[in-house]
Write a protein that holds these residues in place. Sequence first.
Motif, PDB file in Angstrom:
ATOM      1  N   LEU A 195       3.967  -3.643   8.365  1.00  0.00           N
ATOM      2  CA  LEU A 195       5.333  -2.699   8.346  1.00  0.00           C
ATOM      3  C   LEU A 195       5.614  -1.627   7.110  1.00  0.00           C
ATOM      4  N   LEU A 196       6.033  -0.909   7.592  1.00  0.00           N
ATOM      5  CA  LEU A 196       6.653   0.808   7.857  1.00  0.00           C
ATOM      6  C   LEU A 196       7.362   0.893   6.800  1.00  0.00           C
ATOM      7  N   PHE A 197       8.278   0.275   5.451  1.00  0.00           N
ATOM      8  CA  PHE A 197       9.532   0.804   5.470  1.00  0.00           C
ATOM      9  C   PHE A 197      10.148   2.525   5.497  1.00  0.00           C
ATOM     10  N   PHE A 228       0.994  -0.768   0.342  1.00  0.00           N
ATOM     11  CA  PHE A 228      -0.001  -0.014  -0.037  1.00  0.00           C
ATOM     12  C   PHE A 228       0.922   0.806  -0.138  1.00  0.00           C
ATOM     13  N   GLY A 229       1.960   1.501  -0.427  1.00  0.00           N
ATOM     14  CA  GLY A 229       2.924   1.947  -0.011  1.00  0.00           C
ATOM     15  C   GLY A 229       2.767   3.344  -1.370  1.00  0.00           C
ATOM     16  N   VAL A 230       2.809   3.857  -1.446  1.00  0.00           N
ATOM     17  CA  VAL A 230       2.678   5.477  -2.248  1.00  0.00           C
ATOM     18  C   VAL A 230       4.029   5.817  -3.054  1.00  0.00           C
ATOM     19  N   ASP A 240       2.834  11.455   7.654  1.00  0.00           N
ATOM     20  CA  ASP A 240       2.036  12.111   7.438  1.00  0.00           C
ATOM     21  C   ASP A 240       0.679  11.154   6.649  1.00  0.00           C
ATOM     22  N   GLU A 241       1.085  11.143   5.544  1.00  0.00           N
ATOM     23  CA  GLU A 241       0.301   9.868   4.314  1.00  0.00           C
ATOM     24  C   GLU A 241       0.281   8.979   4.705  1.00  0.00           C
TER      25      GLU A 241
END
Length: 220
Positions: A53-55, A26-28, A34-35
């Motif tokens: 998971l946030l990369f 779901f990464g853009v 914040d987005e």
Amino acid sequence: MRETLPAHLETALVERTGRKLEVLNFGVPGYNLDEEVDQYRFFAHRWNPDVVLLFLVRGPGVLDPPLCEWTRRRALGWAVTNVYVARVVYFRFIFRKMSSDYRKKVDSKKRLRHDLQQLAEVCRRNGARLGVVIFRDPLPGPAQGTGDIEKIMEDIGISWLDGRRWMEKKETEGLLQRLPKDGHFTGDSYWRMATFAADWLIRDCELMSTAGVSCNLTSE
């Protein structure tokens, strides 16, 4: 799509666990932190992930203002949307200058803490565990490598992988390559990053048990 970091991560986890796991992307590109929080809050949570998971790969750019914030003026917004040359000038020069000025005005550590706290809380409300993989330091300049990130993660209670030195070492060795005139990493480079993250996930019982994977697994 199979050459992306999430796709390689799914392959690496399935190979290591023998379980049917699904990794959704779901990464853009260009989104700030914040987005990314809003991306999960209003959209990605609908898929009911067990682990989020946030990369962090962009470095301080992840704390930049939203991409659309500077294009709210009608004329500028129209030009960036419809004229190729205007987009090039905007992203290569104008946005970089505005981002640099923006970073000087905000407290980066406070901003990072706030956004990660927001993401951790919304994940908990939706029954998911948050994990963060940091490949580039999101704090700018003098704040890099000072231990501030460690304290933020500990205070919020986030499981995280510090891949900053690993990333620097692999790039120095020439093992992480980018596509010419693109900026994205090659498929082989994403595979190395994915296996590095997968090995950490296997070791982190708290995150993997949330996804229904036994904690007595080992990785080679």
